[in-house]
Motif scaffolding. Structure first.
Motif, PDB file in Angstrom:
ATOM      1  N   ARG A  62       0.840  -1.204   0.000  1.00  0.00           N
ATOM      2  CA  ARG A  62       0.000   0.000   0.000  1.00  0.00           C
ATOM      3  C   ARG A  62       0.869   1.245   0.000  1.00  0.00           C
ATOM      4  N   VAL A  63       0.389   2.265  -0.693  1.00  0.00           N
ATOM      5  CA  VAL A  63       1.040   3.574  -0.720  1.00  0.00           C
ATOM      6  C   VAL A  63       0.301   4.464   0.272  1.00  0.00           C
ATOM      7  N   HIS A  64       1.054   5.143   1.121  1.00  0.00           N
ATOM      8  CA  HIS A  64       0.432   5.958   2.160  1.00  0.00           C
ATOM      9  C   HIS A  64       1.339   7.123   2.513  1.00  0.00           C
ATOM     10  N   LEU A 108      -0.804   6.950  -6.895  1.00  0.00           N
ATOM     11  CA  LEU A 108      -0.082   8.024  -7.579  1.00  0.00           C
ATOM     12  C   LEU A 108      -0.530   8.205  -9.020  1.00  0.00           C
ATOM     13  N   LEU A 109      -0.900   7.125  -9.687  1.00  0.00           N
ATOM     14  CA  LEU A 109      -1.289   7.202 -11.094  1.00  0.00           C
ATOM     15  C   LEU A 109      -2.801   7.162 -11.299  1.00  0.00           C
ATOM     16  N   LEU A 119       3.968  13.581 -13.317  1.00  0.00           N
ATOM     17  CA  LEU A 119       3.721  13.349 -11.900  1.00  0.00           C
ATOM     18  C   LEU A 119       4.510  14.413 -11.143  1.00  0.00           C
ATOM     19  N   LEU A 120       3.794  15.325 -10.497  1.00  0.00           N
ATOM     20  CA  LEU A 120       4.434  16.448  -9.829  1.00  0.00           C
ATOM     21  C   LEU A 120       5.014  16.024  -8.479  1.00  0.00           C
ATOM     22  N   PRO A 121       6.052  16.728  -8.028  1.00  0.00           N
ATOM     23  CA  PRO A 121       6.650  16.371  -6.734  1.00  0.00           C
ATOM     24  C   PRO A 121       5.648  16.352  -5.585  1.00  0.00           C
ATOM     25  N   ARG A 122       4.703  17.283  -5.576  1.00  0.00           N
ATOM     26  CA  ARG A 122       3.735  17.314  -4.470  1.00  0.00           C
ATOM     27  C   ARG A 122       2.825  16.086  -4.452  1.00  0.00           C
ATOM     28  N   GLU A 123       2.800  15.352  -5.559  1.00  0.00           N
ATOM     29  CA  GLU A 123       1.940  14.168  -5.632  1.00  0.00           C
ATOM     30  C   GLU A 123       2.619  12.909  -5.102  1.00  0.00           C
ATOM     31  N   TYR A 124       3.945  12.954  -4.934  1.00  0.00           N
ATOM     32  CA  TYR A 124       4.626  11.758  -4.431  1.00  0.00           C
ATOM     33  C   TYR A 124       5.536  12.025  -3.245  1.00  0.00           C
ATOM     34  N   TRP A 216       9.606   1.464   0.368  1.00  0.00           N
ATOM     35  CA  TRP A 216       9.895   2.175  -0.874  1.00  0.00           C
ATOM     36  C   TRP A 216       9.521   3.635  -0.639  1.00  0.00           C
ATOM     37  N   ARG A 217      10.532   4.454  -0.349  1.00  0.00           N
ATOM     38  CA  ARG A 217      10.312   5.860  -0.032  1.00  0.00           C
ATOM     39  C   ARG A 217      10.571   6.696  -1.280  1.00  0.00           C
ATOM     40  N   PHE A 218       9.550   7.405  -1.712  1.00  0.00           N
ATOM     41  CA  PHE A 218       9.682   8.165  -2.956  1.00  0.00           C
ATOM     42  C   PHE A 218      10.565   9.397  -2.796  1.00  0.00           C
ATOM     43  N   ASP A 219      10.834   9.813  -1.552  1.00  0.00           N
ATOM     44  CA  ASP A 219      11.747  10.927  -1.316  1.00  0.00           C
ATOM     45  C   ASP A 219      13.212  10.514  -1.420  1.00  0.00           C
ATOM     46  N   ASP A 220      13.462   9.229  -1.419  1.00  0.00           N
ATOM     47  CA  ASP A 220      14.838   8.722  -1.501  1.00  0.00           C
ATOM     48  C   ASP A 220      15.336   8.873  -2.943  1.00  0.00           C
ATOM     49  N   VAL A 221      16.171   9.884  -3.169  1.00  0.00           N
ATOM     50  CA  VAL A 221      16.582  10.236  -4.527  1.00  0.00           C
ATOM     51  C   VAL A 221      17.290   9.086  -5.223  1.00  0.00           C
ATOM     52  N   SER A 222      18.178   8.413  -4.529  1.00  0.00           N
ATOM     53  CA  SER A 222      18.996   7.375  -5.157  1.00  0.00           C
ATOM     54  C   SER A 222      18.295   6.024  -5.232  1.00  0.00           C
ATOM     55  N   GLY A 223      17.192   5.866  -4.503  1.00  0.00           N
ATOM     56  CA  GLY A 223      16.535   4.572  -4.478  1.00  0.00           C
ATOM     57  C   GLY A 223      15.087   4.639  -4.914  1.00  0.00           C
ATOM     58  N   GLY A 224      14.241   5.118  -4.007  1.00  0.00           N
ATOM     59  CA  GLY A 224      12.811   5.113  -4.251  1.00  0.00           C
ATOM     60  C   GLY A 224      12.367   5.930  -5.442  1.00  0.00           C
TER      61      GLY A 224
END
Length: 245
Positions: A62-64, A108-109, A119-124, A216-224
């Motif tokens: 789940r995405v939260h 997100l989609l 997909l804008l930054p504020r959305e993820y 899975w963290r979408f803020d993680d630049v190198s990973g998520g």
């Protein structure tokens, strides 16, 4: 002039008898609403949905928001969704999916055009994909496969409708809840190869544990974020990144 004998039957149909064509073999009436603008009907009563068990140890995604615990139920905040909210007070709902891709697609989609987009930054930003695991067996109403046929509907009437039908589709979740189910399972509208789930909070309290080895963290630049870009690229969705600094 010779007169026609009275015992010769007339070729005309009697005026008091309607001439009806017999339906051709194999033709069936269309279900209500199908083919003429899809309509979501009311759930049948009694509500005899097929059971689909979700066994102990099943993995869900789940995405939260990062500010909420991964296994927390929504008690009634935000806009209406396909199967929430119903009841007074509201029955809390937790949505999840059988795969990462379905979880992302359903969140997100969800509103991204099929033709692609951005997909804008504020959305993820600030959002996370977590993995949950069931701590016991759950009994779900099957809104997929022959489960839909058993209820007399098609996917486009309940599980694949546009958001404008949510006021009607939520009644199907309410019917499943009233029938004693722990939640419902259906094919994701945004990723229809995978199952999606809506769980009822008053039936599933404590039913999930969080897999701390996965995140899975979408803020993680190198990973998520890179993983998100890789997923969205083939779909024509450009993941915009915030300016540096």
């Amino acid at each position: 002039m010779a007169l026609a004998p009275h015992n010769i039957p007339s070729e005309r149909c009697p005026p008091n008898r309607l001439h009806r064509r017999r339906p051709r073999h194999g033709l069936r009436r269309r279900p209500p609403g199908v083919g003429r603008g899809v309509v979501t009907p009311r759930p049948p009563f009694p509500f005899r949905a097929h059971d689909e068990p979700l066994p102990l140890g099943s993995d869900l995604y789940r995405v939260h928001s990062g500010g909420r615990p991964p296994a927390s139920f929504n008690p009634g905040f935000g806009a209406a969704t396909r199967f929430a909210f119903f009841g007074s007070p509201h029955v809390p709902i937790l949505y999840a999916a059988a795969s990462e891709q379905a979880a992302v697609a359903e969140t997100l989609l969800h509103d991204a055009p099929l033709t692609g987009g951005q997909l804008l930054p504020r959305e993820y930003e600030g959002r996370i994909t977590s993995r949950l695991r069931t701590t016991g067996d759950l009994r779900l109403a099957a809104f997929l496969g022959l489960g839909l046929r058993a209820l007399g509907v098609r996917a486009e009437q309940v599980t694949a409708t546009p958001a404008s039908s949510y006021g009607e589709t939520v009644k199907w979740a309410e019917a499943a809840h009233a029938a004693g189910f722990d939640g419902v399972v259906y094919m994701s509208r945004q990723c229809n190869s995978d199952r999606a789930y809506a769980f009822f909070g008053d039936r599933c309290d404590g039913a999930f544990e969080v897999d701390s080895s996965y995140s899975w963290r979408f803020d993680d630049v190198s990973g998520g974020r890179e993983k998100l870009i890789t997923l969205c690229g083939p779909l024509g969705v450009e993941v915009l990144v915030p300016p540096a600094g």
